[in-house]
Design a protein around this motif. Structure first.
Motif, PDB file in Angstrom:
ATOM      1  N   UNK A 122       0.826  -1.202   0.000  1.00 36.66           N
ATOM      2  CA  UNK A 122       0.000   0.000   0.000  1.00 36.66           C
ATOM      3  C   UNK A 122       0.861   1.253   0.000  1.00 36.66           C
ATOM      4  N   UNK A 123       0.376   2.297  -0.623  1.00 36.52           N
ATOM      5  CA  UNK A 123       1.025   3.600  -0.554  1.00 36.52           C
ATOM      6  C   UNK A 123       0.383   4.365   0.604  1.00 36.52           C
ATOM      7  N   UNK A 124       1.124   4.580   1.693  1.00 37.02           N
ATOM      8  CA  UNK A 124       0.515   5.218   2.867  1.00 37.02           C
ATOM      9  C   UNK A 124       0.054   6.651   2.644  1.00 37.02           C
ATOM     10  N   UNK A 125       0.487   7.250   1.551  1.00 39.28           N
ATOM     11  CA  UNK A 125       0.076   8.631   1.281  1.00 39.28           C
ATOM     12  C   UNK A 125      -1.215   8.706   0.474  1.00 39.28           C
ATOM     13  N   UNK A 126      -1.663   7.579  -0.078  1.00 37.20           N
ATOM     14  CA  UNK A 126      -2.895   7.567  -0.875  1.00 37.20           C
ATOM     15  C   UNK A 126      -4.082   7.223   0.011  1.00 37.20           C
ATOM     16  N   UNK A 127      -4.666   8.215   0.607  1.00 40.16           N
ATOM     17  CA  UNK A 127      -5.780   8.020   1.536  1.00 40.16           C
ATOM     18  C   UNK A 127      -6.997   7.444   0.817  1.00 40.16           C
ATOM     19  N   UNK A 128      -7.610   6.407   1.375  1.00 38.34           N
ATOM     20  CA  UNK A 128      -8.894   5.964   0.819  1.00 38.34           C
ATOM     21  C   UNK A 128      -9.920   7.080   0.923  1.00 38.34           C
ATOM     22  N   UNK A 129     -10.888   7.064   0.041  1.00 38.10           N
ATOM     23  CA  UNK A 129     -11.957   8.061   0.134  1.00 38.10           C
ATOM     24  C   UNK A 129     -12.798   7.831   1.383  1.00 38.10           C
ATOM     25  N   UNK A 130     -12.926   6.566   1.793  1.00 37.32           N
ATOM     26  CA  UNK A 130     -13.686   6.256   3.012  1.00 37.32           C
ATOM     27  C   UNK A 130     -13.292   4.860   3.490  1.00 37.32           C
ATOM     28  N   UNK A 131     -13.506   4.611   4.789  1.00 38.23           N
ATOM     29  CA  UNK A 131     -13.275   3.299   5.392  1.00 38.23           C
ATOM     30  C   UNK A 131     -14.447   2.964   6.297  1.00 38.23           C
ATOM     31  N   UNK A 132     -14.872   1.712   6.262  1.00 35.68           N
ATOM     32  CA  UNK A 132     -15.997   1.283   7.095  1.00 35.68           C
ATOM     33  C   UNK A 132     -17.158   2.269   6.956  1.00 35.68           C
ATOM     34  N   UNK A 133     -17.450   2.641   5.725  1.00 37.45           N
ATOM     35  CA  UNK A 133     -18.452   3.664   5.439  1.00 37.45           C
ATOM     36  C   UNK A 133     -19.815   3.011   5.192  1.00 37.45           C
ATOM     37  N   UNK A 134     -20.820   3.503   5.906  1.00 35.89           N
ATOM     38  CA  UNK A 134     -22.185   3.060   5.666  1.00 35.89           C
ATOM     39  C   UNK A 134     -22.764   3.847   4.497  1.00 35.89           C
ATOM     40  N   UNK A 135     -23.265   3.127   3.513  1.00 35.98           N
ATOM     41  CA  UNK A 135     -23.871   3.752   2.331  1.00 35.98           C
ATOM     42  C   UNK A 135     -25.274   3.188   2.175  1.00 35.98           C
ATOM     43  N   UNK A 136     -26.125   3.921   1.481  1.00 38.47           N
ATOM     44  CA  UNK A 136     -27.515   3.470   1.358  1.00 38.47           C
ATOM     45  C   UNK A 136     -28.115   3.919   0.038  1.00 38.47           C
ATOM     46  N   UNK A 137     -29.179   3.228  -0.340  1.00 34.09           N
ATOM     47  CA  UNK A 137     -29.932   3.596  -1.528  1.00 34.09           C
ATOM     48  C   UNK A 137     -31.361   3.110  -1.358  1.00 34.09           C
ATOM     49  N   UNK A 138     -32.219   3.458  -2.286  1.00 38.12           N
ATOM     50  CA  UNK A 138     -33.621   3.053  -2.236  1.00 38.12           C
ATOM     51  C   UNK A 138     -34.011   2.408  -3.553  1.00 38.12           C
TER      52      UNK A 138
END
Length: 291
Positions: A122-138
């Motif tokens: 992994x490149x430690x400088x490349x931050x993920x956009x989100x981690x353990x993120x709750x997402x939803x849709x309908x």
């Protein structure tokens, strides 16, 4: 207990003429119903939730690795090293489900080795956009939500990343066929308002990545199958609410999986189907032989 129900999931109208409530669902709950409607009922309808069985060792391994692969990104950039990941694992490790302390220690060292190799890539400088993120849709019949292990930002698009820690190396066909990952794509699009089509299965023990780029057609196919499951869940819940025996509305599907089902202690059908599995029995056979 069996006669109690979660009214919010029953799909009932609050008053005559009002629209029905949408089913509240997650990729896991949909999969549970497909595998065994009784398991779904125990987890999502009955209140209080029936007693669960003991923790399995392979779940302990997976949970620990998932936790570290999220918390590692909370460290300052200069401290995001393989060694730091090992330290996090050793600090959070529990012996739950293992045969004994010696087996737990051996598996902790093995998991630390996997983690070291994975984090080194992994490149430690490349931050993920989100981690353990709750997402939803309908959809037409349900509100769907779930938690994504990691969401990467690749150019203008987001990528759904799911960690896998089992013994089998993941394949591109698995990434393509995963209903959960497809539903996460739709939920990421709605929640984060960004393009998203690619899903990846990161198999931590082998360091391999299986991937698939969804099309609108493939996503529509997964969504349609999920809607069909939602219809069946709503129908079963409404029949139980109308007085049908809960075990008839949500029948058990007995099989080998009953040996390790979370709700085995509460399910006579599962108990009669197969013997209970030892909590360490899903660890690879070479470990069992070593023990």
């Amino acid at each position: 207990m069996a006669g109690m129900r979660n009214v919010s999931d029953a799909g009932e109208a609050l008053l005559p003429g009002m629209p029905k409530r949408l089913l509240r669902a997650s990729p896991k709950s949909l999969a549970d119903f497909s595998d065994c409607p009784r398991r779904y009922r125990y987890a999502n309808v009955d209140r209080p939730t029936p007693a669960r069985g003991p923790r399995f060792a392979h779940h302990t391994v997976g949970t620990a690795l998932h936790k570290v692969l999220s918390s590692w990104w909370d460290l300052p950039v200069e401290k995001r090293t393989p060694g730091a990941a090992r330290q996090l694992l050793y600090a959070d490790w529990t012996p739950a489900g293992f045969r004994d302390t010696e087996q737990s220690d051996r598996w902790r060292a093995r998991a630390a080795g996997w983690l070291t190799d994975y984090v080194a890539g992994l490149d430690p400088t490349e931050e993920p956009r989100a981690r353990e993120r709750t997402v939803s849709t309908m959809t037409e019949r349900m509100t769907l939500s779930g938690r994504v292990d990691r969401i990467d930002e690749r150019g203008d698009e987001l990528v759904v990343v799911d960690y896998k820690t089992g013994r089998s190396v993941c394949t591109d066909d698995e990434a393509c066929g995963s209903q959960a990952l497809a539903l996460y794509v739709l939920a990421v699009r709605r929640t984060m308002r960004r393009p998203c089509s690619r899903v990846e299965l990161h198999h931590v023990p082998s360091g391999t990545v299986a991937a698939f780029d969804h099309t609108e057609r493939s996503l529509a196919n997964h969504a349609r199958r999920a809607e069909d499951i939602a219809v069946d869940i709503t129908d079963a819940t409404e029949r139980m609410a109308a007085g049908e025996d809960p075990d008839a509305a949500f029948p058990a599907v007995p099989g080998t999986q009953c040996g390790w089902c979370d709700f085995r202690p509460s399910c006579p059908t599962g108990q009669a189907a197969v013997p209970a599995r030892e909590t360490w029995s899903f660890l690879p056979e070479d470990d069992a032989a070593a023990g």
